[in-house]
Motif scaffolding. Structure first.
Motif, PDB file in Angstrom:
ATOM      1  N   PRO A   1      -2.376  -0.963  10.410  1.00  0.00           N
ATOM      2  CA  PRO A   1      -0.922  -1.968  10.304  1.00  0.00           C
ATOM      3  C   PRO A   1       0.111  -1.706  11.211  1.00  0.00           C
ATOM      4  O   PRO A   1       0.222  -0.654  11.724  1.00  0.00           O
ATOM      5  N   ALA A   2       0.805  -2.704  11.332  1.00  0.00           N
ATOM      6  CA  ALA A   2       1.894  -2.673  12.330  1.00  0.00           C
ATOM      7  C   ALA A   2       2.958  -1.649  11.983  1.00  0.00           C
ATOM      8  O   ALA A   2       3.757  -1.073  13.127  1.00  0.00           O
ATOM      9  N   ASN A   3       3.144  -1.266  10.582  1.00  0.00           N
ATOM     10  CA  ASN A   3       4.079  -0.343  10.276  1.00  0.00           C
ATOM     11  C   ASN A   3       3.592   1.028  10.114  1.00  0.00           C
ATOM     12  O   ASN A   3       4.325   1.763   9.574  1.00  0.00           O
TER      13      ASN A   3
ATOM     14  N   ASN B   1      -5.344  -8.800   6.539  1.00  0.00           N
ATOM     15  CA  ASN B   1      -4.570 -10.037   6.788  1.00  0.00           C
ATOM     16  C   ASN B   1      -3.285  -9.553   6.888  1.00  0.00           C
ATOM     17  O   ASN B   1      -2.499  -9.468   5.866  1.00  0.00           O
ATOM     18  N   TYR B   2      -2.840  -8.663   7.662  1.00  0.00           N
ATOM     19  CA  TYR B   2      -1.288  -8.278   8.299  1.00  0.00           C
ATOM     20  C   TYR B   2      -1.497  -8.294   9.562  1.00  0.00           C
ATOM     21  O   TYR B   2      -2.506  -8.297  10.707  1.00  0.00           O
ATOM     22  N   GLU B   3      -0.133  -8.063  10.016  1.00  0.00           N
ATOM     23  CA  GLU B   3       0.099  -7.801  11.733  1.00  0.00           C
ATOM     24  C   GLU B   3      -0.593  -6.398  12.000  1.00  0.00           C
ATOM     25  O   GLU B   3      -0.082  -5.346  11.333  1.00  0.00           O
ATOM     26  N   SER B   4      -1.101  -6.483  13.062  1.00  0.00           N
ATOM     27  CA  SER B   4      -1.852  -5.195  13.495  1.00  0.00           C
ATOM     28  C   SER B   4      -0.706  -4.515  14.325  1.00  0.00           C
ATOM     29  O   SER B   4       0.146  -5.079  15.083  1.00  0.00           O
ATOM     30  N   ILE B   5      -0.988  -3.134  14.554  1.00  0.00           N
ATOM     31  CA  ILE B   5      -0.420  -2.059  15.318  1.00  0.00           C
ATOM     32  C   ILE B   5      -0.592  -2.775  16.797  1.00  0.00           C
ATOM     33  O   ILE B   5       0.282  -2.241  17.839  1.00  0.00           O
TER      34      ILE B   5
ATOM     35  N   GLN C   1       0.762   6.048   7.041  1.00  0.00           N
ATOM     36  CA  GLN C   1       1.670   4.968   6.605  1.00  0.00           C
ATOM     37  C   GLN C   1       2.482   5.532   5.350  1.00  0.00           C
ATOM     38  O   GLN C   1       2.037   6.255   4.406  1.00  0.00           O
ATOM     39  N   LEU C   2       3.848   5.332   5.660  1.00  0.00           N
ATOM     40  CA  LEU C   2       4.825   5.849   4.752  1.00  0.00           C
ATOM     41  C   LEU C   2       5.570   4.762   3.877  1.00  0.00           C
ATOM     42  O   LEU C   2       6.000   3.703   4.800  1.00  0.00           O
ATOM     43  N   ASN C   3       5.977   4.991   2.859  1.00  0.00           N
ATOM     44  CA  ASN C   3       6.880   4.134   2.148  1.00  0.00           C
ATOM     45  C   ASN C   3       7.853   4.864   1.232  1.00  0.00           C
ATOM     46  O   ASN C   3       7.724   6.189   1.013  1.00  0.00           O
ATOM     47  N   ASP C   4       8.702   4.351   0.391  1.00  0.00           N
ATOM     48  CA  ASP C   4       9.499   5.174  -0.471  1.00  0.00           C
ATOM     49  C   ASP C   4       8.756   5.908  -1.400  1.00  0.00           C
ATOM     50  O   ASP C   4       9.421   6.953  -2.316  1.00  0.00           O
TER      51      ASP C   4
ATOM     52  N   GLU D   1      -5.658  -1.004  -3.451  1.00  0.00           N
ATOM     53  CA  GLU D   1      -5.076  -2.352  -2.778  1.00  0.00           C
ATOM     54  C   GLU D   1      -4.737  -1.978  -1.353  1.00  0.00           C
ATOM     55  O   GLU D   1      -5.047  -2.939  -0.597  1.00  0.00           O
ATOM     56  N   GLN D   2      -4.385  -0.798  -0.783  1.00  0.00           N
ATOM     57  CA  GLN D   2      -4.049  -0.754   0.482  1.00  0.00           C
ATOM     58  C   GLN D   2      -5.730  -0.791   1.122  1.00  0.00           C
ATOM     59  O   GLN D   2      -5.643  -1.230   2.302  1.00  0.00           O
ATOM     60  N   ALA D   3      -6.515   0.038   0.728  1.00  0.00           N
ATOM     61  CA  ALA D   3      -8.100  -0.084   1.226  1.00  0.00           C
ATOM     62  C   ALA D   3      -8.404  -1.675   1.421  1.00  0.00           C
ATOM     63  O   ALA D   3      -9.140  -1.925   2.317  1.00  0.00           O
TER      64      ALA D   3
END
Length: 676
Positions: free
Chosen positions: A27-29, A312-316, A90-93, A303-305
């Protein structure tokens, strides 16, 4: 025309290869991306050579043993060794994902590698999924790739009661009535916490056992007491009332004190038993909440896997910072999105300060590993904001004093380190950098105070004058090692434990060093020397000064000559510098390393061989092994590179000695020698 067609074929092939690369699944993020380039690795060492190497044999033997199977080649793992393998974070809160993307050549071989009776494989079309025990990790694969993900819930996320309630997570706490009685402040805080949240909060306080109150037994009245009581009745009514009041009040107080005392102390056995039972109940409830969080993490991981496989998302690969950091010749690469993100991820417990822009202006960080027939090399780079980059360009606008080079002897030097900065520019830019770094810590309310501090710093410090005293360049050289008898103070005790101070000697191996820095204004230095001589801190002989410090393990000498201040612990070297007889022969490579870079470092391992006494290694055998390893090592270098655009970078490299085909095979030989 033919050449054009060939070029187009090569270009199309490269594009197809890149399209098949698993990088498009990242993922891009993504916060961190690490790459091992299988094709570049196995160009240096064929698979057959790897299998027959010490490392390869060890890997195959351990894998065969742990899985109770017989592996004869790393190709038996089913991995496509010609393609790139990735790790990303990958990180989120709320959760941190650690993920691996591995290209597969033979999915059946890979499946046999991980298949066992304990873990069930679920199949959906050509996608197979295995959930590891305790549901902490997921492995998902098809015929072309394997994806492994493990998730770690962030405790700081569920510390927020509103967020935890949203997911049905209770904030379970344990506090006994004993604690409530002894910590009223905690009770008050907890009560406020529970009642001031607007949204419904699921806070569960596990109730502690009731306090056991001991009954206060009244003392029996003796005859003597009865006689005294009868005499007391003969007084007036007023005296009777007064006497009664005085008699009753102490009795009440005594009874209350006894109750409080027994409330606190109670029946120790019963209270302890109930306390333990209640704590067990708390632990059980806590485990239930942890299980809920684990189930939630599993849902998020699933869900992430699924997303990674669907893509279906923007790639790095659309991230310019990431793609610009890549180098086709590297065998391994690491990229981190930004230092501010690093700080935020490791400091959530700092609260407001954890979110402060302490790393503002410092962008992505990258590192690349190169191996060839001559050396290892690690290249690092850090992106800067324009303001930072401009400041560092001013600071780094200085080269090392070329006079230093004639004091470097490449034949005997064990190592050296040189650096050069513009002192004046550094002092001018330093307050701005400090404000940018720590201003967010202090908050906008202190902006005026920070500005005043910067102005005061500039007024009190004459940057021009300081830069004349200390130009900003320096060189430190270690020319050898010498064993020396060193005196030290110890203590002995007699039979009556009276302490007696004794002076002892021991042999220590100490470096012969030479340190120098440029200085055009020696007035301050001369005043300090005069003061030291007057106070007997410094002695002088033939313009060579000695620091008189009895506790120092080495004698320190210094002198000023040709605009250079020298420090060293070899009187012979200082005398040769003073009378212009110092003889050194720096190599062309070492000259370039020092003269062309703001920072440089060298370690010559061969010049250290045999210099350290075997006693300091604990024996002849260990010393022999250490010296053999050093003898097979090449020089190790480190250098900074000129700032290009907004990128500051540095390289670390290690030469490989003659007789080795390339750096990777040399590394494997070092590992084998160290393991013997």
């Amino acid at each position: 025309m033919k050449k054009l067609l060939i070029a187009l074929v090569i270009l199309i092939s490269a594009k197809l290869t890149y399209a098949q690369d698993l990088v498009k699944k990242i993922p891009a993020n993504a916060f961190t991306v690490a790459t091992i380039k299988g094709n570049n690795v196995f160009k240096l060492m064929f698979v057959k050579d790897f299998n027959e190497s010490f490392v390869g044999k060890k890997l195959l033997a351990e894998t065969s043993k742990s899985l109770d199977k017989n592996f004869t080649s790393i190709e038996d793992f089913g991995i496509n060794l010609d393609k790139n393998m990735y790790y990303f974070n990958q990180l989120n809160d709320s959760i941190t994902y650690n993920c691996f993307l591995i290209p597969l050549k033979d999915a059946n071989k890979f499946e046999s590698l991980i298949n066992n009776k304990e873990n069930k494989i679920n199949t959906n079309g050509d996608i197979r999924t295995m959930i590891l025990p305790d549901s902490t990790s997921i492995i998902k694969w098809n015929n072309n790739m394997m994806y492994f993900v493990t998730g770690s819930i962030k405790s700081s996320f569920f510390a927020d009661s509103v967020k935890s309630a949203k997911y049905g997570i209770k904030d379970v706490r344990f506090q006994s009535k004993y604690d409530y009685a002894n910590d009223s402040a905690v009770v008050a805080v907890d009560s406020t916490y529970i009642t001031t949240i607007d949204e419904p909060v699921m806070v569960e306080d596990v109730e502690a056992p009731p306090v056991i109150k001991a009954k206060v037994q009244k003392k029996a009245v003796t005859k003597k007491g009865a006689i005294s009581k009868a005499k007391a009745k003969k007084g007036s009514a007023k005296r009777k009332a007064t006497a009664k009041a005085k008699k009753v009040q102490p009795k009440i107080v005594e009874e209350e004190e006894a109750v409080i005392m027994t409330d606190t102390m109670g029946d120790d056995t019963t209270v302890t038993k109930n306390y333990d039972e209640q704590y067990d109940e708390y632990q059980k409830e806590r485990a239930e909440q942890d299980a809920k969080m684990k189930r939630l993490a599993f849902v998020w991981m699933t869900e992430q896997a699924d997303k990674v496989f669907a893509g279906n998302y923007e790639s790095i690969e659309n991230n310019k910072s990431y793609t610009s950091s890549l180098d086709n010749k590297a065998i391994a690469e690491l990229w981190v999105s930004s230092l501010q993100d690093v700080y935020n991820s490791i400091a959530p417990e700092f609260g407001t300060y954890g979110k402060a822009g302490i790393m503002k202006g410092y962008g992505s960080l990258n590192a690349k590993l190169f191996m060839d027939g001559k050396s290892f090399r690690i290249s690092t780079g850090l992106e800067l904001a324009k303001e930072q980059a401009d400041a560092y360009k001013k600071i780094m606008n200085r080269k090392l004093n070329k006079k230093f080079l004639k004091y470097v002897d490449s034949e005997k030097a064990i190592g050296f380190m040189g650096y050069s900065i513009d002192t004046k520019a550094y002092l001018e830019e330093f307050p701005k950098l400090i404000k940018q770094t720590y201003g967010s810590f202090l908050g906008k309310s202190l902006d005026e105070e920070i500005e005043l501090g910067i102005d005061l710093f500039s007024i009190l410090l004459d940057e021009e004058a300081v830069s004349e005293v200390i130009k900003g360049d320096a060189l430190f050289v270690i020319n050898g090692l010498n064993s020396k008898d060193v005196t030290y103070t110890s203590y002995e005790y007699d039979d009556d434990y009276n302490r007696k101070e004794v002076t002892k000697t021991k042999k220590e191996t100490l470096p012969d060093f030479l340190f120098m820095f440029s200085s055009e204004d020696n007035r301050l230095m001369n005043k300090l020397i005069k003061y030291g001589i007057n106070k007997s801190y410094v002695s002088v002989k033939e313009n060579i000064y000695k620091i008189e410090e009895k506790k120092s393990p080495v004698d320190i000498y210094f002198m000023i000559k040709d605009g250079i201040v020298f420090f060293g612990n070899s009187l012979i070297e200082m005398q040769s510098i003073s009378n212009n007889s110092f003889n050194a022969s720096p190599s062309k490579m070492h000259k370039n390393l020092l003269a062309k870079n703001n920072f440089s470092f060298l370690f010559n391992a061969k010049n250290l061989v045999g210099k350290v006494p075997s006693e300091e290694f604990g024996g002849e055998e260990t010393a022999k092994k250490f010296n053999e390893t050093l003898g097979k090592m090449g020089n190790v270098y480190m250098k900074s590179n000129p700032i290009k655009g907004n990128l500051v970078s540095a390289d670390i490299s290690a030469e490989i000695p003659n007789g080795h085909e390339n750096a990777l095979k040399y590394l494997f030989s070092l590992i084998e020698n160290a393991a013997k």
